[in-house]
Scaffold this active site. Structure first.
Site, PDB file in Angstrom:
ATOM      1  N   SER A   1       6.112  -5.109  -5.470  1.00  0.00           N
ATOM      2  CA  SER A   1       7.738  -4.945  -4.748  1.00  0.00           C
ATOM      3  C   SER A   1       8.495  -6.050  -4.649  1.00  0.00           C
ATOM      4  O   SER A   1       7.733  -7.213  -4.549  1.00  0.00           O
ATOM      5  CB  SER A   1       6.696  -4.605  -2.556  1.00  0.00           C
ATOM      6  OG  SER A   1       6.033  -3.996  -2.859  1.00  0.00           O
TER       7      SER A   1
HETATM    8  N1  SAH Z   1       1.913  -3.724  -2.441  1.00  0.00           N
HETATM    9  C1  SAH Z   1       1.408  -3.668  -3.974  1.00  0.00           C
HETATM   10  C2  SAH Z   1       2.847  -2.697  -4.508  1.00  0.00           C
HETATM   11  C3  SAH Z   1       2.225  -1.248  -3.618  1.00  0.00           C
HETATM   12  S1  SAH Z   1       3.015   0.032  -4.793  1.00  0.00           S
HETATM   13  C4  SAH Z   1       2.282  -4.677  -4.219  1.00  0.00           C
HETATM   14  O1  SAH Z   1       1.713  -5.741  -3.426  1.00  0.00           O
HETATM   15  O2  SAH Z   1       1.850  -5.020  -5.593  1.00  0.00           O
HETATM   16  C5  SAH Z   1       1.980   0.707  -4.436  1.00  0.00           C
HETATM   17  C6  SAH Z   1       0.849   1.523  -4.245  1.00  0.00           C
HETATM   18  O3  SAH Z   1       0.571   2.134  -3.713  1.00  0.00           O
HETATM   19  C7  SAH Z   1       0.965   1.939  -5.717  1.00  0.00           C
HETATM   20  O4  SAH Z   1      -0.775   0.906  -6.565  1.00  0.00           O
HETATM   21  C8  SAH Z   1       0.490   3.556  -5.316  1.00  0.00           C
HETATM   22  O5  SAH Z   1      -0.736   3.713  -7.041  1.00  0.00           O
HETATM   23  C9  SAH Z   1      -0.366   3.496  -4.431  1.00  0.00           C
HETATM   24  N2  SAH Z   1      -0.950   4.179  -3.307  1.00  0.00           N
HETATM   25  C10 SAH Z   1       0.052   5.400  -3.363  1.00  0.00           C
HETATM   26  N3  SAH Z   1      -0.760   6.693  -2.514  1.00  0.00           N
HETATM   27  C11 SAH Z   1      -1.821   5.577  -2.582  1.00  0.00           C
HETATM   28  C12 SAH Z   1      -3.432   6.643  -1.463  1.00  0.00           C
HETATM   29  N4  SAH Z   1      -3.018   7.914  -0.693  1.00  0.00           N
HETATM   30  N5  SAH Z   1      -3.972   5.598  -1.363  1.00  0.00           N
HETATM   31  C13 SAH Z   1      -4.369   4.552  -2.200  1.00  0.00           C
HETATM   32  N6  SAH Z   1      -2.886   3.825  -2.363  1.00  0.00           N
HETATM   33  C14 SAH Z   1      -1.887   4.938  -2.938  1.00  0.00           C
END
Ligand code: SAH
Length: 203
Positions: free
Chosen positions: A52
Site C-alpha cells: 500500500s
Molecule cells: N498489508 C500489505 C498489503 C496488502 S495487499 C502490505 O503492507 O504489503 C492485500 C493482501 O491481502 C494481498 O497480499 C492478498 O493476497 C491478501 N488477501 C486477500 N484476501 C485475503 C484473505 N481472505 N485472507 C488473507 N489475506 C488475503
C-alpha cells in the site's frame, strides 16, 4: 516521505510517524522498485498484489488509535510492511496471508529485520485467528464487500477495525468500526483503492 507525504498531509500521531521513519520500506519492495520505495505510491509485489501507499498505511495505523500494549490482527500480510509498522508500535502482531508464497516471504523478511513480535500465518483471514483472540485492533488490508462476522466476534469490546469496505474494484470506503456494548459504531475515513479480499468472503 515522513515530512512531506505524511506530516504534510495531516498524519500527526507521533508514534505512527516515528514507526514509519524507522521501518525500511525498501526492504519490502521488489528490487526493481527500490528507488521508488519512499515515494507516496502503492507498488506491485509478487502474485499481482500490492504494497500500500505510505500515506494510506499511516492513515490506517493512526485511525486504529493504537496503544503500546495492544494485540493486533492484520488480514492481508502482502509484503509484510504494514505488519512491521504495527510491530514498531504495539506488543503483538498477528498477520494472515492467503497466498502462501507471500506469507512465507513476508515471514522471512520480518524475521531477518528482527520483528520478533509478528506472527505470520498462511490462510484465509475471513475466520480470523481464534487461538490469539481477542484483539484490540484488526486491520483488513484487502477490500471486503462486508465485515466478516468472525472478525467482529474476535474483537474486544472497545476494540477497532479499520478496513476498506465495498465491492467496487476502483473505489471503496476506508472505515473505522468501534465495537461498543450496543453494537458497531461506523465512521467514514476516506475513499481508497485496495486489491479485493478473496476466499470465503466471495462465497
Ligand atoms: N498489508 C500489505 C498489503 C496488502 S495487499 C502490505 O503492507 O504489503 C492485500 C493482501 O491481502 C494481498 O497480499 C492478498 O493476497 C491478501 N488477501 C486477500 N484476501 C485475503 C484473505 N481472505 N485472507 C488473507 N489475506 C488475503
Amino acid at each position: 516521505m515522513v515530512e512531506v507525504d505524511l506530516k504534510g498531509r495531516g498524519i500527526s500521531d507521533s508514534a505512527v510517524l516515528d514507526a514509519m521513519g524507522r521501518v525500511p520500506r525498501h526492504e519490502f519492495v521488489d528490487i526493481q522498485y527500490r528507488e521508488l520505495a519512499y515515494a507516496d505510491h502503492a507498488l506491485p509485489i509478487e502474485e499481482n498484489q500490492t504494497i500500500s501507499q505510505p500515506y494510506i498505511v499511516a492513515l490506517m495505523t493512526q485511525s486504529a488509535h493504537l496503544l503500546a500494549g495492544d494485540r493486533v490482527l492484520e488480514i492481508g500480510t502482502g509484503s509484510g510492511y504494514q505488519a512491521a509498522v504495527l510491530a514498531e508500535i504495539v506488543k503483538e502482531v498477528y498477520s494472515i496471508e492467503i497466498v502462501e508464497a507471500l506469507a512465507e516471504q513476508a515471514a522471512l523478511k520480518l524475521r531477518q529485520l528482527g520483528y520478533d513480535n509478528v506472527k505470520v500465518r498462511h490462510g484465509d483471514g475471513y475466520q480470523g485467528w481464534q487461538g490469539a483472540a481477542p484483539f484490540d485492533v484488526i486491520l483488513i488490508t484487502a477490500a471486503a464487500p462486508e465485515i466478516p462476522q468472525p472478525l467482529i466476534d474476535q474483537l474486544k469490546v472497545g476494540g477497532r477495525i479499520v478496513m476498506p469496505l465495498g465491492d467496487h474494484r476502483m473505489y471503496q470506503d476506508l472505515i473505522l468500526l468501534t465495537k461498543e456494548k450496543s453494537g458497531l459504531k461506523r465512521e467514514f475515513i476516506t475513499g481508497v483503492v485496495f486489491v479485493p479480499m478473496t476466499g470465503e468472503i466471495r462465497k
